[in-house]
Motif scaffolding. Structure first.
Motif, PDB file in Angstrom:
ATOM      1  N   UNK A  34       0.839  -1.192   0.000  1.00 44.13           N
ATOM      2  CA  UNK A  34       0.000   0.000   0.000  1.00 44.13           C
ATOM      3  C   UNK A  34       0.878   1.248   0.000  1.00 44.13           C
ATOM      4  N   UNK A  35       0.421   2.263  -0.750  1.00 47.72           N
ATOM      5  CA  UNK A  35       1.233   3.466  -0.939  1.00 47.72           C
ATOM      6  C   UNK A  35       0.355   4.706  -0.791  1.00 47.72           C
ATOM      7  N   UNK A  36       0.963   5.763  -0.233  1.00 48.34           N
ATOM      8  CA  UNK A  36       0.312   7.069  -0.189  1.00 48.34           C
ATOM      9  C   UNK A  36       0.618   7.818  -1.472  1.00 48.34           C
ATOM     10  N   UNK A  37      -0.425   8.187  -2.212  1.00 44.30           N
ATOM     11  CA  UNK A  37      -0.231   8.904  -3.468  1.00 44.30           C
ATOM     12  C   UNK A  37      -1.020  10.215  -3.413  1.00 44.30           C
ATOM     13  N   UNK A  38      -0.564  11.251  -4.097  1.00 42.89           N
ATOM     14  CA  UNK A  38      -1.298  12.522  -4.103  1.00 42.89           C
ATOM     15  C   UNK A  38      -2.548  12.443  -4.982  1.00 42.89           C
ATOM     16  N   UNK A  39      -3.600  13.086  -4.520  1.00 40.38           N
ATOM     17  CA  UNK A  39      -4.851  13.158  -5.278  1.00 40.38           C
ATOM     18  C   UNK A  39      -5.299  14.612  -5.332  1.00 40.38           C
ATOM     19  N   UNK A  40      -6.122  14.925  -6.349  1.00 42.66           N
ATOM     20  CA  UNK A  40      -6.603  16.295  -6.564  1.00 42.66           C
ATOM     21  C   UNK A  40      -8.124  16.283  -6.581  1.00 42.66           C
ATOM     22  N   UNK A  41      -8.723  17.226  -5.847  1.00 44.67           N
ATOM     23  CA  UNK A  41     -10.178  17.335  -5.814  1.00 44.67           C
ATOM     24  C   UNK A  41     -10.671  17.858  -7.160  1.00 44.67           C
ATOM     25  N   UNK A  42     -11.621  17.154  -7.766  1.00 39.76           N
ATOM     26  CA  UNK A  42     -12.227  17.582  -9.032  1.00 39.76           C
ATOM     27  C   UNK A  42     -13.515  18.344  -8.759  1.00 39.76           C
ATOM     28  N   UNK A  43     -14.397  17.755  -7.969  1.00 45.01           N
ATOM     29  CA  UNK A  43     -15.688  18.388  -7.655  1.00 45.01           C
ATOM     30  C   UNK A  43     -16.332  17.602  -6.528  1.00 45.01           C
ATOM     31  N   UNK A  79     -14.445  20.852   1.114  1.00 44.84           N
ATOM     32  CA  UNK A  79     -13.485  20.587   0.037  1.00 44.84           C
ATOM     33  C   UNK A  79     -13.578  21.663  -1.047  1.00 44.84           C
ATOM     34  N   UNK A  80     -12.438  21.989  -1.627  1.00 41.06           N
ATOM     35  CA  UNK A  80     -12.383  22.976  -2.712  1.00 41.06           C
ATOM     36  C   UNK A  80     -11.718  22.350  -3.923  1.00 41.06           C
ATOM     37  N   UNK A  81     -12.253  22.671  -5.087  1.00 46.03           N
ATOM     38  CA  UNK A  81     -11.699  22.147  -6.333  1.00 46.03           C
ATOM     39  C   UNK A  81     -10.228  22.551  -6.466  1.00 46.03           C
ATOM     40  N   UNK A  82      -9.413  21.566  -6.796  1.00 44.11           N
ATOM     41  CA  UNK A  82      -7.990  21.810  -6.949  1.00 44.11           C
ATOM     42  C   UNK A  82      -7.171  21.515  -5.708  1.00 44.11           C
ATOM     43  N   UNK A  83      -7.837  21.304  -4.558  1.00 40.87           N
ATOM     44  CA  UNK A  83      -7.090  20.953  -3.351  1.00 40.87           C
ATOM     45  C   UNK A  83      -6.380  19.623  -3.548  1.00 40.87           C
ATOM     46  N   UNK A  84      -5.212  19.522  -2.954  1.00 36.34           N
ATOM     47  CA  UNK A  84      -4.428  18.296  -3.053  1.00 36.34           C
ATOM     48  C   UNK A  84      -4.397  17.617  -1.676  1.00 36.34           C
ATOM     49  N   UNK A 140     -12.224  12.715  -7.114  1.00 39.39           N
ATOM     50  CA  UNK A 140     -10.810  13.085  -7.162  1.00 39.39           C
ATOM     51  C   UNK A 140     -10.102  12.274  -8.226  1.00 39.39           C
ATOM     52  N   UNK A 141      -8.977  12.778  -8.661  1.00 41.23           N
ATOM     53  CA  UNK A 141      -8.113  12.070  -9.610  1.00 41.23           C
ATOM     54  C   UNK A 141      -6.760  11.847  -8.952  1.00 41.23           C
ATOM     55  N   UNK A 142      -6.124  10.742  -9.315  1.00 43.54           N
ATOM     56  CA  UNK A 142      -4.795  10.433  -8.787  1.00 43.54           C
ATOM     57  C   UNK A 142      -4.059   9.509  -9.753  1.00 43.54           C
ATOM     58  N   UNK A 143      -2.783   9.423  -9.574  1.00 42.63           N
ATOM     59  CA  UNK A 143      -1.923   8.557 -10.374  1.00 42.63           C
ATOM     60  C   UNK A 143      -1.368   7.464  -9.475  1.00 42.63           C
ATOM     61  N   UNK A 144      -1.565   6.214  -9.875  1.00 40.43           N
ATOM     62  CA  UNK A 144      -1.110   5.089  -9.070  1.00 40.43           C
ATOM     63  C   UNK A 144       0.396   4.936  -9.105  1.00 40.43           C
ATOM     64  N   UNK A 145       0.958   4.132  -8.224  1.00 41.41           N
ATOM     65  CA  UNK A 145       2.403   3.906  -8.214  1.00 41.41           C
ATOM     66  C   UNK A 145       2.940   3.337  -9.530  1.00 41.41           C
ATOM     67  N   UNK A 146       2.070   2.649 -10.294  1.00 44.92           N
ATOM     68  CA  UNK A 146       2.509   2.095 -11.574  1.00 44.92           C
ATOM     69  C   UNK A 146       2.349   3.084 -12.729  1.00 44.92           C
TER      70      UNK A 146
END
Length: 203
Positions: free
Chosen positions: A64-73, A121-126, A100-106
């Motif tokens: 398991x990994x911590x990855x950054x995500x971004x709030x879309x709406x 939550x606000x759009x664009x928050x990470x 939210x959108x995020x990129x997996x470790x792969x």
């Protein structure tokens, strides 16, 4: 457990019955189980559970990994008829759901509904979320300290269970012995009772 002292007390008592000595030895064996065997069982059980949980902790931390995500709406609110009961909402308040959108470790891209890290939550928050190696959402890995606490609780429960079992067996044996004593007493009284107090009856 005071009956365990009877092993010594009944050692040379002329009034000792076979069942008295047997009851004392049963109580002594139960005392040994409570003081020695039960703690040993608890230690072994707790250690085995701790080894298993710590292995799971290491595996989860590798997978398991911590990855950054971004709030879309904000996520679409559920229909009014599908909401939980007010009492349940008061007992377990839910965080705001967001897309939210995020990129997996792969390196794969993902989008999904997750609980908001901050309110509102606000759009664009990470923020950061836990995913597996393919980027799929997973729960937070188990903490080593929490795993040790769980193992200790299992060990304590095992020790208490073993002690309770020993005491239950002792009580069952004592109850059976008492029943047998009453039966023998009734038989002896039935044999001697008709002649009780009679002259020349040997009473």
């Amino acid at each position: 457990m005071r009956t365990a002292m009877g092993v010594w007390r009944w050692r040379r008592n002329p009034l000792r019955r076979p069942t008295d000595l047997f009851e004392a030895w049963v109580a002594f064996a139960a005392l040994v189980c409570v003081l020695l065997v039960a703690p040993a069982i608890g230690c072994v059980a707790g250690r085995q559970v701790d080894v298993t949980l710590q292995r799971a902790v290491r595996e989860q931390r590798q997978e398991r990994h911590l990855v950054p995500a971004v709030v879309v709406r904000p996520a679409q609110e559920p229909p009014a008829g599908a909401s939980a009961e007010p009492s349940a909402q008061r007992q377990a308040p839910q965080r705001t759901q967001i897309v939210a959108t995020w990129t997996g470790p792969d390196g794969s891209s993902h989008q999904g509904t997750v609980p908001a890290a901050e309110e509102p939550p606000r759009t664009g928050d990470r923020f950061r979320i836990w995913t597996d190696t393919r980027g799929c959402l997973v729960g937070q890995p188990l903490d080593p300290a929490a795993a040790s606490i769980h193992a200790a609780m299992v060990g304590l429960a095992a020790a208490l269970g073993a002690a309770a079992l020993a005491e239950t067996v002792r009580r069952m044996v004592v109850r059976r012995l008492m029943h047998w004593r009453y039966i023998r007493l009734d038989r002896a009284w039935a044999a001697a009772g008709p002649d009780w107090g009679r002259a020349g009856a040997g009473s």
